[in-house]
Design a protein around this motif. Structure first.
Motif, PDB file in Angstrom:
ATOM      1  N   ASP A  71      48.971  32.916  38.657  1.00 27.43           N
ATOM      2  CA  ASP A  71      48.836  34.094  37.786  1.00 27.43           C
ATOM      3  C   ASP A  71      47.416  34.654  37.843  1.00 27.43           C
ATOM      4  O   ASP A  71      47.227  35.867  37.872  1.00 27.43           O
ATOM      5  N   ALA A  72      46.429  33.766  37.876  1.00 21.63           N
ATOM      6  CA  ALA A  72      45.033  34.223  37.974  1.00 21.63           C
ATOM      7  C   ALA A  72      44.805  34.968  39.274  1.00 21.63           C
ATOM      8  O   ALA A  72      44.107  35.984  39.306  1.00 21.63           O
ATOM      9  N   GLU A  76      43.343  38.738  39.583  1.00 18.51           N
ATOM     10  CA  GLU A  76      41.990  38.891  40.109  1.00 18.51           C
ATOM     11  C   GLU A  76      41.915  39.259  41.587  1.00 18.51           C
ATOM     12  O   GLU A  76      40.840  39.582  42.079  1.00 18.51           O
TER      13      GLU A  76
END
Length: 85
Positions: A71-72, A76
């Motif tokens: 998810d990060a 990002e």
């Protein structure tokens, strides 16, 4: 960074200090890494269902961490063109 894009750190390109952490080869993650992390998390959850609670709980925690990593990445990730520019 998308799978079809490449950042050539040895190609003489200079990366600003602000972008260094994202552009560093040691920290680079591709879309395929995120997919693999989610697939691995799914397999851990399946295995956890067949183990006693202490071990199953550890596997579920690891699966949660792998999904958080993926998810990060989704939040990002920068296209290679933005990293090199």
């Amino acid at each position: 960074m998308a799978d079809d894009e490449v950042f050539d750190a040895g190609g003489g390109g200079v990366v600003s200090g602000d972008d260094h952490a994202r552009a560093c080869g040691n920290a680079a993650r591709t879309d395929s890494h995120a997919r693999a992390a989610r697939d691995y998390a799914d397999s851990l959850d399946l295995r956890a269902d067949h183990l006693p609670e202490p071990a199953g709980k550890r596997l579920r925690l690891t699966a949660t961490r792998m999904r958080a990593l993926a998810d990060a990445h989704d939040v990002e990730a920068l296209p290679a063109t933005e990293v090199v520019a």
